[in-house]
Design an enzyme around this catalytic site. Structure first.
Site, PDB file in Angstrom:
ATOM      1  N   ASP A   1       0.865  -1.152   0.000  1.00 29.43           N
ATOM      2  CA  ASP A   1       0.000   0.000   0.000  1.00 29.43           C
ATOM      3  C   ASP A   1       0.918   1.222   0.000  1.00 29.43           C
ATOM      4  OD1 ASP A   1      -2.264   1.562   0.425  1.00 29.43           O
ATOM      5  OD2 ASP A   1      -1.822   1.642   2.552  1.00 29.43           O
TER       6      ASP A   1
ATOM      7  N   ARG B   1      -0.083  15.316  -1.682  1.00 24.05           N
ATOM      8  CA  ARG B   1      -1.491  14.970  -1.916  1.00 24.05           C
ATOM      9  C   ARG B   1      -2.242  16.271  -2.144  1.00 24.05           C
ATOM     10  NH1 ARG B   1      -2.579   9.913   0.803  1.00 24.05           N
ATOM     11  NH2 ARG B   1      -4.692  10.502   1.306  1.00 24.05           N
TER      12      ARG B   1
ATOM     13  N   LYS C   1     -14.793  19.800  -1.182  1.00 28.42           N
ATOM     14  CA  LYS C   1     -13.377  19.550  -1.453  1.00 28.42           C
ATOM     15  C   LYS C   1     -13.239  18.126  -1.956  1.00 28.42           C
ATOM     16  CE  LYS C   1     -11.470  17.792   2.846  1.00 28.42           C
ATOM     17  NZ  LYS C   1     -12.047  18.015   4.146  1.00 28.42           N
TER      18      LYS C   1
END
Lengths: 309, 1143
Positions: free
Chosen positions: B404, B608, B577
């Site tokens: 991950d 991010r 958002k």
């Protein structure tokens, strides 16, 4: 260390064992170490081998087949099974002194003492002198458990029943007369078998213990009369019986019959002519018998045996 | 797996009734004519497997379902029934031992479960019955009961919250024991039920029990004196789950809807399916070979016996007559029993003890992992956790690592880096000066010359403060909570109190906290919720309050969330958002152009990014949206879809106001770890839900993609080229990549920088979720695409899959797992979204990260940090593989040369099943004489020390692909066993050709023969292990020399005493007499040396198998090559990755 433990109980123990860091010797088996070691071990073995070879030069083995298959043999006449109590003679001569102490073996081949059912066919409690088992021997002894009249057989079982009882007499021919070579029958069985493992019932005379029992069908004498000359060599502690009862591992085997240790023959058998008298007890098809004499040799393996004479 | 189980559950439920109706407080309702109390299961939790009565039969049944145990049982039964050479004790005793130990262990575990069950079931709870409060045992709660729960108690069953002691009709709950999330969650009461529970007359209609913790759909009908019943929708926010704990709330009342084994907790409490290791499969294959050997041996012996007996005089020699019964027996029956007897005689070739030893090795071995202090992380005060001990050796066989990204490769501790407001960049490099700059009242100072207008700035910051689901953490005591608030209020007066430092924020995802904290840096502080009002302190230290009207929750499909608030002046605003891809289509194009550049640049730098949009709602629009939302929330069927439709409808026509960039820092030593894994020959696949640019930059940062790596990209972007149909384009691209990566690998490049790889061109493959689903289920010939895709992936060093849904992660793992050669896969992750892939892979590893404990609970191993993976695989995994492989091979070998002489002896005893060894030796060989050294070896051996294994990762390749348990090593061991077995038997046979083995001329019998063979055997087998041991700790010395000494002592005692319980004193003084024979001594020594000779020769002649196996010195030399590569900077962003990308 203590501080750390106080600090937290979750922290794994920092010991050599838990961290897989135990001090360890890590052998380096490189050619440089192994080859010299190898050579050393090799040399040691060569030394032992040479010693064995030299000593085995002196070993003499005398082996004689007396099955009586060949018609030329004196024992041919005994090959007829109907002839009970047959006696035959084997003659041989020794050119040198047969150094002593001489062991006298009898050998059988194609005889499977190692068969499972054969080996199991005995009653150990009976053989350790338990009188209860004189009356009711273990069923493993069957078909030699009871005779036709339902009398218990003592000692029961195939193993005891088929006990080897050819008898040998060795004579030296000195100036035409036969001189008996004395055989020593003591201590041919294991000491522990004779003194501990096999026991006669503590009944005197021994004969009374056998009341109500019958001897094995192949036997000519009951167990308590196996050796009339020595009362302590009777019953289950008879040396020949004990030797027989220790089963051989292979179908071709030899068993110790007597030792020649006494009198004029303590140093061995001197050169000369000899005559061996064999009293056949039973003969059965498909089995070969032979006798073998050899001198005691520590560490004698088959390679050192000379099939002389 | 999980999904299948869920489906099955759903399926079952669908066949029954879709929903259940519950009468609150068991009071009949006016609407229903006849009140039939419905039947539901009671509230007893049963996690135990056995009761006192069924323990024995059930446990035995389960144990004998194991094929090995069943086999031994059969052998034992044969021994009991048929007349066999060895007594039933020889195989019965070990079997009994194994069964008993297992039964005791399982019984104890079940007893613990019973205790835990009782604790839960007998717990006293308060139930309202006809207006009275009565205390009841928890197990007596029935569905429909109204239950009272006070603070810090756990809920006894799944409850619908009816009444709370808090004024705002909420209660706080932690679900730490359910999903590991320790934050407080807010649950709401059902409106209109607050008055008088005694007189409340209502029914609850809800779906049948299902295990999803976060889903609940229901409806409540409230009847008030002859009025039309009021209908209220129920969702997960109204449901209190069994196992969760009430916090910050004095007491609540709720009505039980699901009880006992139907609660969501119980439905989730399902044991994981057992994972079996590949070594076990190898064992089973070898076992089959040995079974064949066993059967053929028995067949050969039976045949020989009857052939031999057919000769005259042999069947029944005169000295060994048969009984009448034996003569009468059927020939074929005899043959069959003989066959069985031989089977029994040779059955020791497959020993019970091997299973015991393997299990013990695994069980004890796993402790070394949890004990390892290198896995201890001082931050969370925890070490590694081993959930299963079955897979230790599998760690040494890993070929594919699926990792991950968020929380695993990266730290998941978010930091607000910069934002972009209306196209202007606000960078926050030096935070203190920046903060000061913003605090100055005369306007913000930006790093760039230009800045956005104050209006836009404040709107953007307000949006950050309002559009989230963050809670302000309250302290445990309520007074403290008030104190906090007072502090906050005091702060308004300009006191130097920073509320943010006193209070913490809690949110489901750390980026939300980062954003709220980011806004705080720029002067807007979120103070918390007060009933339905959000309080925000602005730059001028004024508190603004906004009424929260709706929260449009985040979900991974929409990839955005929104809130609808009403400001003081009555304006209704929607703030949204979300990911750029989900926001851009919903705003005006010219706004996008201004901001997209920033977003892309931030994404390539590994941040991010989120875009923030806003929209002013007119009251008509709001009324429409409000109605739509309410209606959708009330729907019982397809609520999700309906909600989604309304969300999509509301979230349109917004205007983009800015974007944020949050940095997710790499885990410690992430790059080094990944590099080591790749050098060890593992292929690393990154599976992430994040967007491609971010994931790609993380891959570069982790050195998964290198400078020279050629990237093959297969994303929606590549497919949209040329305006053709996606499927066609997909086919074309796949074929092109396949040609490039698989069919003709490019020629060797001259400028090879890395010394450790072969000179082959590296490929990296990038695919996104949408394309992946296209590959998986596009057309009938998707299997063709799939195999193409798989082949490309297998030729790439790294594969990056981005925008993955959790289930797609599992799909990928499954695809690789079932591909040709069935490679061993490992999944590592830290969050709930990784659970499916952790369960799917051969080995699942959980990281004890910040996203709750769900991954840890479902994993096989859990480690605190990613960097620990290196030691876990390269160190522990490698060692355990070598250990267990050696253990297995050695076990088969030692039993082969144990039983072979026994087989050969049948030729010398008339095939009469005469055992060569005494029963005691037969029984003890595997239990006592030879078991401890191999167990110690398999726990302590380090053929290469840990440091070397870690620093020289390529060593891992030496054991790859089950190298030590393939057929050729197995054949080698088998041949060795055969050679030694033959040597033992015929060597001793040679010895016995001379009668006079003792100097007094006495002869040896058959038991002496067996004992000599056995002595040679025990010594050879133990010394063989000693020769293989490369790591002699005192324990090894102790058990190896101790076993041999024990054998000697045991033999003396066994033969030295007349044992009263034995009928046959077969070994009486056999051993002692053997030792008195010089020839026997010589032969024993000679045979031992001869049988070890081939091993010694091999050892000397063969080049050292492990290059740096012995000393630590070579470590330094070998390390030189790598230090260079490790010295490179962690982040290499100086290149342009676009140039390497093929589009």
């Amino acid at each position: 260390m203590m501080k750390e433990e106080l600090e937290t109980t979750n922290r794994p123990d920092n010991t050599a064992f838990t961290q897989q860091r135990l001090p360890a010797w890590q052998p380096m088996l490189s050619a440089g170490i192994v080859i010299p070691g190898f050579v050393l071990i090799g040399l040691a073995f060569i030394g032992i081998g040479v010693a064995l070879f030299i000593t085995s030069q002196n070993i003499t083995v005398l082996e004689k087949d007396y099955t009586g298959v060949e018609t030329t043999s004196d024992c041919y006449k005994c090959s007829n099974p109907s002839d009970k109590n047959c006696t035959c003679k084997l003659e041989f001569s020794l050119s040198n002194l047969f150094e002593g102490p001489v062991f006298f073996y009898y050998g059988l081949s194609n005889y499977f003492q190692s068969q499972r059912s054969y080996g199991a066919s005995k009653d150990e409690y009976q053989l350790s002198g338990d009188l209860d088992y004189f009356k009711t021997p273990i069923s493993a002894c069957s078909p030699y458990q009871y005779d036709a009249n339902q009398n218990p057989i003592v000692p029961c079982g195939s193993l005891a029943n088929s006990m080897f009882n050819d008898t040998f007499k060795l004579y030296q021919i000195v100036n035409g007369t036969k001189k008996l070579v004395p055989f020593d029958g003591k201590g041919i069985a294991w000491w522990t078998d004779y003194n501990i493992k096999y026991r006669n019932p503590s009944v005197t005379p021994l004969k009374n213990a056998f009341n109500g029992t019958v001897k094995p069908s192949f036997w000519s004498k009951p167990a308590y009369e196996l050796d009339t000359s020595d009362p302590s060599n009777n019953g289950f502690v008879n040396q020949d019986f004990l030797v027989w009862m220790r089963r051989a591992a292979l179908p071709d085997f030899r068993k110790l019959y007597r030792r020649i240790t006494e009198g004029d023959y303590a140093r061995g058998l001197p050169a000369g002519n000899y005559s061996l008298e064999i009293a056949y007890s039973i003969f059965h098809y498909n089995m070969y018998r032979y006798m073998e004499m050899s001198i005691s040799q520590w560490a004698c393996v088959k390679g050192c045996r000379l099939k002389s004479l | 797996m999980l999904r299948r189980r869920l489906n099955r559950l759903f399926g079952r439920d669908e066949r029954r009734v879709d929903s259940r109706t519950i009468y609150v407080g068991h009071r009949p309702c006016p609407a229903t004519d006849a009140f039939i109390p419905p039947k539901f299961c009671d509230n007893r939790i049963v996690s135990s497997k056995y009761t006192v009565w069924n323990f024995l039969p059930k446990n035995l049944f389960e144990q004998f379902r194991r094929i090995a145990n069943f086999y031994f049982l059969i052998i034992f039964l044969v021994q009991v029934i048929v007349d066999t050479p060895t007594s039933p004790v020889t195989s019965g005793l070990p079997l009994f031992f194994v069964i008993t130990v297992t039964a005791i262990k399982q019984g104890y575990e079940d007893w613990l479960r019973h205790k835990a069950d009782n604790e839960v079931n007998k717990y006293l709870v308060t139930v309202l019955e006809d207006g009275r409060r009565t205390r009841k045992e928890s197990e007596k709660i029935k569905v429909g009961d109204v239950v009272e729960v006070v603070e810090d108690e756990t809920f006894p069953c799944d409850l619908i919250l009816l009444q709370s002691s808090r004024e705002d009709e909420t209660c706080f709950v932690t679900t730490a024991s359910l999903d590991g999330e320790s934050n407080h969650k807010t649950h709401y009461t059902v409106p209109d039920t607050e008055k008088g529970l005694e007189s409340l007359s209502a029914t609850v209609e809800c779906e049948q029990p299902q295990p999803d913790l976060y889903k609940f759909v229901g409806r409540m009908h409230i009847y008030k004196n002859d009025q039309e019943p009021a209908v209220r929708s129920l969702g997960p926010e109204n449901l209190l789950l069994k196992g969760a704990t009430l916090k910050n709330t004095q007491k609540i009342y709720g009505v039980a809807v699901y009880s006992g084994m139907e609660t969501k907790m119980a439905l989730n409490y399902q044991g994981k399916s057992q994972k079996r290791s590949v070594v076990e499969k190898s064992i089973n294959a070898f076992l089959l070979v040995y079974l064949c050997i066993l059967v053929s041996k028995a067949l050969v012996c039976t045949t020989l016996k009857y052939v031999w007996q057919s000769q005259p005089g042999q069947e029944e020699p005169w000295y060994n007559q048969k009984t009448q019964k034996e003569k009468d027996a059927n020939l074929y029956l005899n043959m069959f029993t003989d066959f069985l007897s031989f089977m029994v005689l040779f059955n020791f070739i497959i020993p019970v003890s091997m299973y015991v030893t393997v299990e013990m090795q695994k069980f004890l071995g796993s402790f070394f992992i949890s004990w390892d202090k290198d896995f201890f992380d001082p931050e969370i005060q925890e070490g590694a956790l081993v959930n299963t001990s079955d897979l230790n050796e599998e760690l040494g066989q890993v070929e594919y690592v699926f990792t991950d990204k968020t929380g695993t490769l990266t730290q998941n501790s978010m930091e607000f880096i910069e934002c972009c407001i209306d196209g202007f960049q606000y960078k926050n490099r030096d935070s203190s000066t920046e903060l000061d700059g913003f605090c100055v009242t005369d306007g913000p100072v930006s790093m760039l010359q230009q800045k956005a207008g104050r209006e836009e700035e404040e709107l953007f910051l307000r949006a950050l403060c309002l559009c989230h689901t963050v809670q302000v953490k309250e302290s445990t005591g309520q007074e403290d909570g008030v104190g906090d608030q007072v502090d906050g209020v005091l702060g308004l007066d300009g006191e130097m109190v920073h509320p943010a430092e006193l209070r913490g924020f809690i949110a489901s995802s750390p980026d939300e906290v980062a954003l709220v904290k980011g806004a705080m840096k720029y002067g807007f502080t979120f103070l918390g919720m007060e009933s339905k009002n959000m309080r925000v302190m602005n730059r001028d230290k004024d508190v603004e309050t906004y009424e929260l009207l709706h929260v449009l929750n985040f979900d991974p499909v929409r990839r955005r969330m929104s809130v609808i608030v009403r400001s003081n002046c009555g304006d209704i605003m929607l703030f949204c958002k979300g990911a750029d891809s989900s926001i851009f289509p919903r705003v005006r194009q010219e706004e996008v152009d201004r901001i997209s550049m920033h977003v892309e640049r931030n994404a390539t730098e590994g941040y991010r990014t989120l875009c923030v949009a806003y929209k002013l709602l007119s009251s008509e629009e709001y009324a429409q949206a409000d109605a739509g939302l309410r209606e959708a929330r009330l729907a019982l069927d397809d609520r999700e879809e309906k909600l989604m439709a309304v969300y999509n409808q509301v979230e349109t026509g917004m205007s983009l106001i800015g974007a944020t960039a949050v940095e997710d820092r790499l885990q410690e030593e992430a790059a080094e770890t990944m590099e080591a894994l790749q050098r060890a020959g593992m292929k690393v696949w990154v599976l992430t839900g994040d967007k491609m640019e971010t994931a790609k930059s993380t891959c570069y940062a982790c050195r998964l993609f290198q400078r020279g790596t050629e990237l093959l990209e297969l994303t929606v972007r590549t497919l949209e080229d040329g305006g053709r149909r996606r499927e066609e384009r997909l086919h074309e691209v796949l074929l092109d990549y396949h040609k490039r990566a698989v069919q003709d690998p490019p020629p060797v490049k001259t400028r090879v920088t890395r010394s450790w790889t072969s000179a082959k061109q590296d490929y990296g493959f990038i695919i996104d979720g949408a394309t992946l689903s296209l590959v998986f289920n596009s057309s009938p010939d998707s299997s063709h695409y799939k195999s193409l895709f798989l082949q490309i992936c297998q030729n790439c060093t790294t594969v990056l899959c981005c925008r993955m849904a959790p289930l797609q992660k599992a799909q990928i793992v499954n695809m690789v797992k079932n591909s040709k050669g069935s490679p061993i896969t490992l999944s590592i992750g830290d969050g709930a979204n990784d659970v499916s892939m952790i369960l799917e892979a051969h080995i699942g590893i959980g990281i004890k990260g910040k996203e709750g404990r769900q991954a840890v609970r479902n994993s096989d191993y859990a480690i605190p940090k990613l960097k620990h993976l290196k030691k876990l695989l390269l160190g522990h995994g490698h060692l355990y593989y070598v250990r267990i492989a050696h253990l297995v091979q050695y076990f088969f070998y030692k039993n082969l040369c144990f039983i072979l002489p026994q087989f050969l002896y049948q030729f010398f005893c008339g095939s009469s099943q005469q055992p060569l060894y005494d029963a005691a030796y037969l029984t003890m060989y595997n239990i006592c004489f030879t078991s401890m050294p191999i167990l110690a070896y398999s726990l302590l051996e380090q053929h290469i020390c840990m440091e070397v294994l870690m620093s020289n990762a390529t060593l891992y390749r030496d054991v790859a692909k089950n190298a030590m348990l393939r057929w050729s090593p197995f054949l080698y061991w088998t041949l060795l066993g055969v050679y030694q077995g033959l040597l033992f038997f015929f060597g001793v046979r040679f010895l016995f050709s001379n009668p006079a083995l003792q100097d007094n001329g006495q002869v040896f019998g058959n038991w002496s023969y067996g004992t000599i063979v056995f002595t040679v055997l025990v010594f050879t087998v133990t010394l063989k292990l000693a020769m293989d041991t490369r790591h002699w700790t005192w324990i090894n010395h102790f058990v190896i020399w101790g076993s041999l000494a024990f054998y000697m002592v045991f033999s003396f005692f066994w033969g030295g005493i007349i044992w009263p319980f034995l009928r046959q004193q077969r070994l009486y003084f056999v051993f002692a007499n053997m030792l008195r024979s010089v020839s026997a001594w010589l032969v024993i020594i000679l045979l031992i040396l001869l049988s070890l000779l081939p091993e010694i020769l091999l050892l000397v002649l063969r080049k050292p198998r492990w290059p740096h196996s012995r000393q630590k010195k070579p470590l330094v030399q070998s390390g030189e090559g790598e230090t260079q590569s490790s010295a490179r900077p962690l982040l290499m962003r100086t290149f342009s990755d676009e140039s390497n990308t093929i589009l």
